[in-house]
Design a protein around this motif. Structure first.
Motif, PDB file in Angstrom:
ATOM      1  N   LYS A  99     -38.129  29.308  23.538  1.00  0.00           N
ATOM      2  CA  LYS A  99     -39.092  29.737  24.557  1.00  0.00           C
ATOM      3  C   LYS A  99     -40.049  28.618  24.952  1.00  0.00           C
ATOM      4  O   LYS A  99     -40.389  28.466  26.118  1.00  0.00           O
ATOM      5  N   GLU A 100     -40.467  27.812  23.987  1.00  0.00           N
ATOM      6  CA  GLU A 100     -41.538  26.850  24.238  1.00  0.00           C
ATOM      7  C   GLU A 100     -41.070  25.433  24.572  1.00  0.00           C
ATOM      8  O   GLU A 100     -41.885  24.591  24.928  1.00  0.00           O
ATOM      9  N   VAL A 101     -39.772  25.143  24.502  1.00  0.00           N
ATOM     10  CA  VAL A 101     -39.277  23.823  24.908  1.00  0.00           C
ATOM     11  C   VAL A 101     -39.638  23.612  26.381  1.00  0.00           C
ATOM     12  O   VAL A 101     -39.424  24.491  27.209  1.00  0.00           O
TER      13      VAL A 101
ATOM     14  N   TYR B 152     -36.531  20.883  28.893  1.00  0.00           N
ATOM     15  CA  TYR B 152     -35.214  21.405  29.253  1.00  0.00           C
ATOM     16  C   TYR B 152     -35.340  22.866  29.663  1.00  0.00           C
ATOM     17  O   TYR B 152     -36.044  23.633  29.009  1.00  0.00           O
ATOM     18  N   ALA B 153     -34.632  23.216  30.727  1.00  0.00           N
ATOM     19  CA  ALA B 153     -34.504  24.626  31.080  1.00  0.00           C
ATOM     20  C   ALA B 153     -33.399  25.193  30.192  1.00  0.00           C
ATOM     21  O   ALA B 153     -32.285  24.675  30.188  1.00  0.00           O
ATOM     22  N   ILE B 154     -33.717  26.230  29.439  1.00  0.00           N
ATOM     23  CA  ILE B 154     -32.738  26.877  28.568  1.00  0.00           C
ATOM     24  C   ILE B 154     -32.672  28.332  28.982  1.00  0.00           C
ATOM     25  O   ILE B 154     -33.662  29.059  28.887  1.00  0.00           O
ATOM     26  N   ILE B 155     -31.500  28.731  29.487  1.00  0.00           N
ATOM     27  CA  ILE B 155     -31.355  30.119  29.913  1.00  0.00           C
ATOM     28  C   ILE B 155     -30.116  30.738  29.284  1.00  0.00           C
ATOM     29  O   ILE B 155     -29.153  30.048  28.962  1.00  0.00           O
ATOM     30  N   LEU B 156     -30.182  32.039  29.110  1.00  0.00           N
ATOM     31  CA  LEU B 156     -29.073  32.837  28.624  1.00  0.00           C
ATOM     32  C   LEU B 156     -28.566  33.638  29.808  1.00  0.00           C
ATOM     33  O   LEU B 156     -29.365  34.203  30.568  1.00  0.00           O
ATOM     34  N   MET B 157     -27.233  33.659  29.977  1.00  0.00           N
ATOM     35  CA  MET B 157     -26.637  34.376  31.101  1.00  0.00           C
ATOM     36  C   MET B 157     -25.532  35.305  30.610  1.00  0.00           C
ATOM     37  O   MET B 157     -24.898  35.039  29.587  1.00  0.00           O
ATOM     38  N   ASP B 158     -25.291  36.372  31.375  1.00  0.00           N
ATOM     39  CA  ASP B 158     -24.162  37.233  31.056  1.00  0.00           C
ATOM     40  C   ASP B 158     -22.889  36.643  31.649  1.00  0.00           C
ATOM     41  O   ASP B 158     -22.881  35.507  32.152  1.00  0.00           O
TER      42      ASP B 158
ATOM     43  N   GLU C 107     -35.616  34.020  12.619  1.00  0.00           N
ATOM     44  CA  GLU C 107     -35.274  34.508  13.966  1.00  0.00           C
ATOM     45  C   GLU C 107     -36.454  34.366  14.917  1.00  0.00           C
ATOM     46  O   GLU C 107     -36.284  33.977  16.066  1.00  0.00           O
ATOM     47  N   LEU C 108     -37.654  34.665  14.448  1.00  0.00           N
ATOM     48  CA  LEU C 108     -38.852  34.525  15.273  1.00  0.00           C
ATOM     49  C   LEU C 108     -39.098  33.062  15.632  1.00  0.00           C
ATOM     50  O   LEU C 108     -39.361  32.742  16.798  1.00  0.00           O
ATOM     51  N   LEU C 109     -38.992  32.180  14.647  1.00  0.00           N
ATOM     52  CA  LEU C 109     -39.193  30.751  14.911  1.00  0.00           C
ATOM     53  C   LEU C 109     -38.135  30.210  15.877  1.00  0.00           C
ATOM     54  O   LEU C 109     -38.445  29.420  16.770  1.00  0.00           O
ATOM     55  N   HIS C 110     -36.897  30.653  15.719  1.00  0.00           N
ATOM     56  CA  HIS C 110     -35.818  30.215  16.617  1.00  0.00           C
ATOM     57  C   HIS C 110     -36.105  30.672  18.046  1.00  0.00           C
ATOM     58  O   HIS C 110     -35.985  29.885  18.993  1.00  0.00           O
ATOM     59  N   LYS C 111     -36.515  31.901  18.204  1.00  0.00           N
ATOM     60  CA  LYS C 111     -36.844  32.433  19.524  1.00  0.00           C
ATOM     61  C   LYS C 111     -38.014  31.655  20.146  1.00  0.00           C
ATOM     62  O   LYS C 111     -37.979  31.294  21.320  1.00  0.00           O
ATOM     63  N   GLN C 112     -39.032  31.378  19.353  1.00  0.00           N
ATOM     64  CA  GLN C 112     -40.194  30.636  19.852  1.00  0.00           C
ATOM     65  C   GLN C 112     -39.828  29.196  20.191  1.00  0.00           C
ATOM     66  O   GLN C 112     -40.325  28.640  21.162  1.00  0.00           O
TER      67      GLN C 112
ATOM     68  N   LEU D 205     -30.541  36.286  31.791  1.00  0.00           N
ATOM     69  CA  LEU D 205     -31.047  37.259  30.826  1.00  0.00           C
ATOM     70  C   LEU D 205     -32.303  36.773  30.110  1.00  0.00           C
ATOM     71  O   LEU D 205     -33.090  37.589  29.640  1.00  0.00           O
ATOM     72  N   SER D 206     -32.471  35.450  29.987  1.00  0.00           N
ATOM     73  CA  SER D 206     -33.679  34.911  29.363  1.00  0.00           C
ATOM     74  C   SER D 206     -34.051  33.613  30.054  1.00  0.00           C
ATOM     75  O   SER D 206     -33.219  32.957  30.684  1.00  0.00           O
ATOM     76  N   TRP D 207     -35.320  33.218  29.881  1.00  0.00           N
ATOM     77  CA  TRP D 207     -35.913  32.114  30.645  1.00  0.00           C
ATOM     78  C   TRP D 207     -36.964  31.461  29.777  1.00  0.00           C
ATOM     79  O   TRP D 207     -37.873  32.134  29.297  1.00  0.00           O
ATOM     80  N   ASN D 208     -36.884  30.152  29.573  1.00  0.00           N
ATOM     81  CA  ASN D 208     -37.880  29.501  28.726  1.00  0.00           C
ATOM     82  C   ASN D 208     -38.929  28.761  29.558  1.00  0.00           C
ATOM     83  O   ASN D 208     -38.852  28.705  30.790  1.00  0.00           O
ATOM     84  N   ARG D 209     -39.907  28.189  28.865  1.00  0.00           N
ATOM     85  CA  ARG D 209     -41.009  27.464  29.531  1.00  0.00           C
ATOM     86  C   ARG D 209     -40.484  26.278  30.342  1.00  0.00           C
ATOM     87  O   ARG D 209     -40.950  26.016  31.447  1.00  0.00           O
ATOM     88  N   GLY D 210     -39.516  25.549  29.819  1.00  0.00           N
ATOM     89  CA  GLY D 210     -38.941  24.423  30.544  1.00  0.00           C
ATOM     90  C   GLY D 210     -38.302  24.852  31.848  1.00  0.00           C
ATOM     91  O   GLY D 210     -38.410  24.162  32.865  1.00  0.00           O
TER      92      GLY D 210
END
Length: 128
Positions: A16-18, A21-27, A8-13, A33-38
């Protein structure tokens, strides 16, 4: 740390670190709800500036008026995903061509509980 926690930690990282690509989680209504480095690199917002804002901010005023963001969420809700290529808006107001994929997330009963949004900035050679 047990194997499941480490995974789970590796998946989250990983997300986060890609950077490409912008990878976001939305409701359900498109609130971020979440925002990655890309996402930070491509769109220009730091996580603390954009989390709890609506993803409509990334669309041109014309597209917001035409309810394009809501149409994309509805398509993803009905069909499982929605793809779109078009102009997007950065924090500084500049625009870029982006390819997006919105995927509906489901609970164990099959109800949509949120969305992921993947954005790639396109260069001139990728726009058709």
């Amino acid at each position: 740390m047990e194997k499941k926690e480490k995974l789970e930690l590796l998946h989250k990282q990983m997300i986060k670190e890609v950077q490409d690509y912008a990878i976001i989680l939305m409701d359900l209504d498109g609130t971020i709800l979440s925002w990655n480095r890309g996402a930070e690199i491509i769109k220009g917002y730091k996580p603390e500036e954009i989390i709890d804002q609506n993803f409509r901010l990334f669309y041109l005023p014309k597209h917001r008026q035409e309810l394009l963001p809501e149409q994309l969420l509805e398509q993803a809700r009905k069909e499982g995903r929605a793809k779109h290529i078009g102009m997007r808006v950065r924090k500084n107001g500049t625009t870029f061509w982006g390819s997006i994929l919105i995927t509906a997330l489901h609970d164990e009963e099959g109800h949509v509980v949120g969305y992921t949004k993947l954005t790639k900035e396109l260069d001139k050679n990728e726009i058709s």
